[in-house]
Design an enzyme around this catalytic site. Structure first.
Site, mmCIF file in Angstrom:
data_model
loop_
_atom_site.group_PDB
_atom_site.id
_atom_site.type_symbol
_atom_site.label_atom_id
_atom_site.label_comp_id
_atom_site.label_asym_id
_atom_site.label_seq_id
_atom_site.Cartn_x
_atom_site.Cartn_y
_atom_site.Cartn_z
ATOM 1 N N LYS A 74 9.813 1.774 8.970
ATOM 2 C CA LYS A 74 9.943 0.379 9.414
ATOM 3 C C LYS A 74 11.114 -0.283 8.697
ATOM 4 C CE LYS A 74 7.072 -3.801 10.064
ATOM 5 N NZ LYS A 74 5.727 -4.391 9.846
ATOM 6 N N SER A 134 3.400 -6.530 13.790
ATOM 7 C CA SER A 134 4.842 -6.583 13.722
ATOM 8 C C SER A 134 5.487 -5.188 13.712
ATOM 9 C CB SER A 134 5.299 -7.364 12.500
ATOM 10 O OG SER A 134 4.915 -6.703 11.327
ATOM 11 N N SER A 167 -0.515 -5.809 11.118
ATOM 12 C CA SER A 167 0.750 -5.333 11.674
ATOM 13 C C SER A 167 0.920 -3.832 11.781
ATOM 14 C CB SER A 167 1.917 -5.918 10.866
ATOM 15 O OG SER A 167 2.028 -7.287 11.143
#
Lengths: 479, 103, 489
Positions: A79, A154, A178
């Site tokens: 990420k 997210s 997330s």
């Protein structure tokens, strides 16, 4: 040429036993990325050359008989809010566009030391604030199962990368859901470990007392494998639990005989009927596998959303103050420093980030601290105590991960509150600091995947993975 | 002490935007105020809770006394760091005149 | 000595300012701790290195950086707490949020309502007790230099340059209660604090180098009324400047109030060259620091064993040394001899001289007068000096002769006092011989003697001079004077 295994553990074993080369594996995944990435946009950056070079180095080590790590040759997507030395780390924000950190996050170093190969940095809601990845400054990620729908957020990019076959595993971060929520929406496994189990050093902070790093995978066993690789005490993180990484892979196939599974009878409403149906099937499956279902109540749960949307933005407003154009990142020039701050941050941050910064600043400001932030910290304790009481009666708790399946783009962007409600089942875990994972379990509306969430007490990863493994079996096993 | 149900005003939003160093024009202040008021309106639910005697929870996992030894660690490379700076001069970070801030 | 706690806040006549005004001063002192590394990260805590070399992700406030507390900084902060008679308590850290280019995270990690050390005091050498409200840990900022303006200050500068070497250096902020009533006491407080900090190894506390920074909060009022509005004075870079700044500010405030004006609460900058304070900046919007507990750190609760170890291992403080030296010699704790010898770190040496059989009073005087540059461990062995003190005490040498021998001991780093005296032909004269010389001198200068008899003390000089010349310095001046006094009756 041998078939490329689809799991991290399969790949690691095949490479270590020389059935296949690391280069063959990485080429295969890079080809998959090339084929579909323009449709999905899972990545902010694909690090193809570096990945191939790393694979070649591993193959050279193997050829020379040098020791290799337990994850040698396993491709992994990271990420883009985890610092990678010399490789752009943007948090999907204009304010960090082009920034190359001078250091690695601890989890990144641990994975590299284990031999895992980074294929790229994945897209996210800007600074991890969002539930759909629509808040990325570089364009949204699309759900690989239906590209007209969001992948969740997210960590939408990391979830989509695994769902689209761009990597067998990926890393995300979870502050209010997330990892788990996009895992559910993309039909993959996602794990948020106990707060403090995995180091936050090098994770661009959103909410310090809630953030955790965790894996996405196609199987529960792979998720356990990656959790093992990144977990354990880190001296660079004061909130890191002073214990070594627990052994977790063994738990996955242990079965659930004799375990007590909690069913929350006062769960906040709002879930789609298909989601509830899948949840009930999950309970039934576990019962059939030898577990007992026990009703529990968590009366403070309905206040978790409020507590979260006061605590997280408050901490975020402070964590994001460092993006001021002085030392790194975007700078919008001005006649004086104060003006430079205002112009830089206005240009560099998107609307959701601005909203949360303002919300957090308000919650902490003079005259409002007690009414907002102060109160939220107390609600947090109530929620924690609710869980404590429940875990005296059960080993794990089951809820839906997300109240809804993946929704179409644009559905909720204009209504922040509606977007926040997506996290209603995941948020309480972050407030309590407990671990939780999402396991794909059938489909819901529009044929989109449904995820079942397994919650466990602090450092309860073992029972959590046991139940996760059992759910996976019941759901049809390995994809 | 204002109850959490008080909607946030445009003046409040302008003030926190200033505190947070976010330049927001008037039209957007109004827009954000609407959105934030709705969110904050939702927060009035916690007013129903009896929180007397409940201690604040700032840390999920109760650790105490995490200390490190006073031993030097390797530093970052100055060139690498300055290369990432928006502006530098004489091996230092360069900023416009510092006016309008606390000293 | 015990000090009535209230006496420090009741001004005496001598402390009042002209016009019946009472000065109220509180001091905030920031001290850089003498650790090897920074408060929350492992880059060096070292002054004077190339800019932006002592840096790491935490120091620069990079995304993803996390603080980890330096154990030695806690040790030193606890030493300060014990030395200032504070209570040491379990504590936490807070974030103080504000924007400034030398603040890498746009917040400072500090301590707010639950600091490490609270409720202490410092007794000034002159005896007044000043309360210490708190002494807490916090991190330092980077350093900015302003380029292009005429004065090197912010106003009129073209741009500023920031060096983050200092960012993250451990500080202890020591906040006094507003118990200080004179600028002299303020200076005394800072000097004594400095001596303490140095002795306990917490800091070299040099104002001129910035390792000790003093801000003064100054207000005036008429006794019996509420404290007046205070102004904070910054940029005081020496103890002398502190005194001047307080005196100036007190005068400024009194002038304003006497002419019917009011004092605006503000921060003022001391300009040492011009000898005045001026407004730093008028703030329209007071910054709200939005303090909240630092989520990246866990609470600090030093164990009872650690606190006790700090107490047990704390070196003897200047005040205790002055008391001990006073008890040893009979000289007052506020006498110059005692203050100077303790300031130089030579108390242990004087004790060693006494332990070696020396005379305490003479040891103190010799050390005060002859060892100004000798440092805490003079080269002259204590036993050697002890023998010299005994010779003078036993009247085998006059005071003048002893002084000469002392100079020799100092020059050669020791020696046999008796042998040196013999080499120089020194021997004390017996009293009857001195008496005879006094009588001869009186007979030789009847005019001076007549004046002395009439009460003119200065006239004794002529007689004493004759005796010293005649005896070639061997007569002891004190004995000559005593004889003259007895002749006068």
């Amino acid at each position: 040429m041998a078939t490329i295994p689809t799991t991290a553990s399969g790949i690691a074993a095949a490479i270590a036993s020389k059935q296949i080369s690391a280069r063959e594996v990485i080429d295969s995944y890079l080809a998959q990325i090339t084929a579909r990435e323009s449709d999905i946009h899972a990545f902010n950056l694909v690090t193809a050359d570096a990945a191939r070079a790393h694979a070649d180095a591993i193959d050279a080590d193997i050829a020379a008989g040098r020791p290799i790590g337990p994850l040698a040759g396993v491709p992994i997507a990271i990420k883009d809010n985890l610092c990678t030395h010399g490789v752009e780390t943007t948090c999907s924000s204009k304010i960090l566009e082009g920034w190359k950190p001078p250091y690695d996050a601890t989890v990144v170093s641990r994975l590299r030391d284990a031999g895992a190969i980074m294929v790229g940095k994945t897209n996210l809601d800007e600074f991890a604030m969002g539930s759909s990845t629509e808040n990325s400054a570089f364009g949204p990620t699309r759900n690989p199962l239906d590209t007209s729908r969001v992948p969740g957020g997210s960590s939408g990019g990391s979830a989509a990368a695994v769902a689209a076959g761009f990597a067998p595993v990926s890393l995300g971060s979870d502050t209010g859901g997330s990892i788990r929520q996009p895992a559910a929406m993309c039909g993959v496994v996602g794990v948020k470990p106990t707060y403090g189990l995995v180091s936050r050093y090098g994770l661009c902070a959103y909410a310090s007392s809630l953030d955790q790093v965790g894996p996405f995978a196609t199987t529960v066993a792979d998720a356990a494998l990656i959790t093992e690789a990144i977990a354990g005490h880190d001296a660079m993180d004061s909130t890191s639990i002073p214990q070594p990484a627990p052994a977790l892979v063994a738990s996955v196939s242990q079965g659930v005989t004799g375990m007590r599974i909690g069913r929350v009878t006062d769960l906040p409403a709002g879930a789609e009927p298909e989601v509830i149906a899948r949840l009930n099937e999950a309970f039934a499956a576990l019962e059939a596998a030898g577990a007992t279902i026990v009703d529990v109540t968590l009366p403070s749960l309905s206040y978790a959303l409020t507590a979260y949307y006061l605590i997280a933005p408050a901490e975020a407003s402070s964590n994001l103050a460092r993006y001021d154009g002085v030392r790194y990142g975007l700078r919008v020039n001005a006649v004086d420093t104060n003006s430079m701050y205002g112009a830089t941050r206005a240009a560099g941050f998107g609307d959701e980030v601005k909203r949360r910064i303002m919300l957090g600043t308000y919650a902490l400001s003079a005259g409002y601290y007690d009414a907002y932030y102060g109160k939220a910290l107390k609600v947090r304790r109530l929620i924690s105590e609710d869980f404590e009481r429940a875990y005296a009666q059960v080993d794990v708790i089951l809820t839906p991960t997300s109240p809804v399946v993946a929704f179409p783009f644009g559905d909720k962007v204009d209504d922040p509150m509606a977007m926040y409600l997506c996290d209603i089942y995941t948020i309480p875990t972050n407030l309590a600091g407990h671990p939780a994972m999402s396991v794909p379990f059938g489909t819901g509306a529009h044929g989109m995947p449904v995820g079942i969430q397994v919650l466990a007490p602090a450092l309860g990863e073992a029972p959590m993975f046991r139940v996760g493994g059992a759910l996976e079996n019941a759901a049809g096993g390995v994809k | 002490m204002s109850p959490s149900g008080t909607p946030i005003s445009a003046a409040d939003v302008a003030k926190v935007a200033r505190l947070a160093r976010l330049d927001i024009d008037e039209a957007n202040v109004v827009h954000f105020t609407e959105q934030l008021a709705k969110v904050i309106g939702h927060f009035s639910d916690i007013d129903a809770l009896d929180l007397s005697g409940v201690g604040p929870m700032t840390q999920p996992f109760p650790l105490v006394n995490v200390l490190r030894e006073d031993i030097e660690q390797p530093c970052l490379d100055t060139d690498e760091v300055l290369a990432a700076a928006p502006s530098s001069d004489q091996r230092r970070f360069r900023v416009p005149p510092i006016i309008g801030l606390d000293d | 000595m015990t000090q009535d706690p209230l006496s420090s806040i009741i001004a005496t006549e001598a402390q009042m300012l002209e016009g019946g005004w009472e000065l109220i001063v509180g001091l905030e002192v920031h001290v850089e701790l003498a650790t090897k590394t920074k408060l929350f990260s492992g880059s060096p805590n070292h002054f004077g290195d190339e800019p932006n070399t002592n840096i790491d992700p935490v120091t620069l406030g990079l995304p993803g950086a996390l603080p980890v507390l330096n154990k030695q900084a806690v040790e030193l902060a606890m030493r300060i707490g014990v030395a200032l008679n504070c209570s040491i308590q379990p504590c936490i850290f807070h974030r103080k949020n504000y924007f400034y280019p030398d603040m890498p995270k746009a917040y400072q990690i500090s301590q707010y309502d639950i600091p490490l050390n609270i409720d202490g005091f410092l007794v000034l050498p002159s005896g007044t007790r000043i309360g210490v409200e708190r002494a807490h840990l916090e991190e330092d900022t980077g350093k900015s230099t302003h380029v292009g303006g005429a004065t090197g200050r912010i106003h009129g500068s073209d741009y500023s340059l920031i060096d983050f070497n200092r960012a993250g250096v451990p500080l202890v902020e020591i906040v006094s209660r507003p118990d200080i009533r004179t600028s002299e006491h303020a200076k005394e407080y800072v000097a004594e604090l400095r001596a303490i900090l140095e002795v306990i190894g917490a800091s070299d506390a040099k104002m001129e180098e910035g390792s000790m920074r003093v801000d003064a909060n100054v207000s005036v009022h008429k006794p019996g009324t509420l404290f007046g509005t205070r102004c904070e004075i910054k940029n005081v870079n020496s103890i002398r400047a502190l005194g001047r700044a307080i005196d100036y500010e007190a005068r400024r405030q009194i002038d304003v109030l006497d002419s019917g004006g009011t004092i605006r609460q503000e921060t003022r900058h001391w300009d040492d060259a011009e000898g005045r304070t001026h407004t730093l900046r008028v703030k329209e919007d007071a910054d709200d620091y939005r303090y909240f507990p630092e989520p990246d750190l866990v609470p600090l609760a030093p164990s009872a064993e650690w606190v006790q170890a700090v107490r047990d291992n704390l070196p003897m403080l200047p005040a205790a040394r002055r008391t001990a030296l006073s008890a040893l010699t009979g000289y007052d704790t506020q006498s110059e001899a005692v203050i100077v010898v303790v300031e130089r770190g030579q108390h242990d040496y004087v004790q060693a001289v006494v332990d070696a059989g020396g005379d305490a009073v003479r040891a103190l005087i010799y050390v005060q007068q002859g060892f100004a540059d000798a440092g805490p461990v003079p080269a002259v062995p204590a036993a050697d000096l002890a023998k010299l003190t005994v010779l003078e005490r036993d009247a085998k040498l006059s005071a003048t002769q002893a002084k000469t021998v002392l100079a020799e001991l100092v020059e050669h780093g020791g020696g046999d006092a008796a042998a040196i005296a013999a080499t120089k032909g020194f021997e004390a004269m017996d009293t009857s011989a001195v008496e005879a010389m006094v009588d001869e001198a009186i007979a030789a200068d009847p005019g001076a003697w007549a004046k002395y008899m009439a009460g003119d003390e200065k006239a004794s000089g002529a007689i004493v001079g004759r005796v010293m010349k005649a005896s070639q310095g061997k007569a002891d001046g004190k004995i000559v004077t005593a004889i003259m006094q007895s002749r006068r009756g």
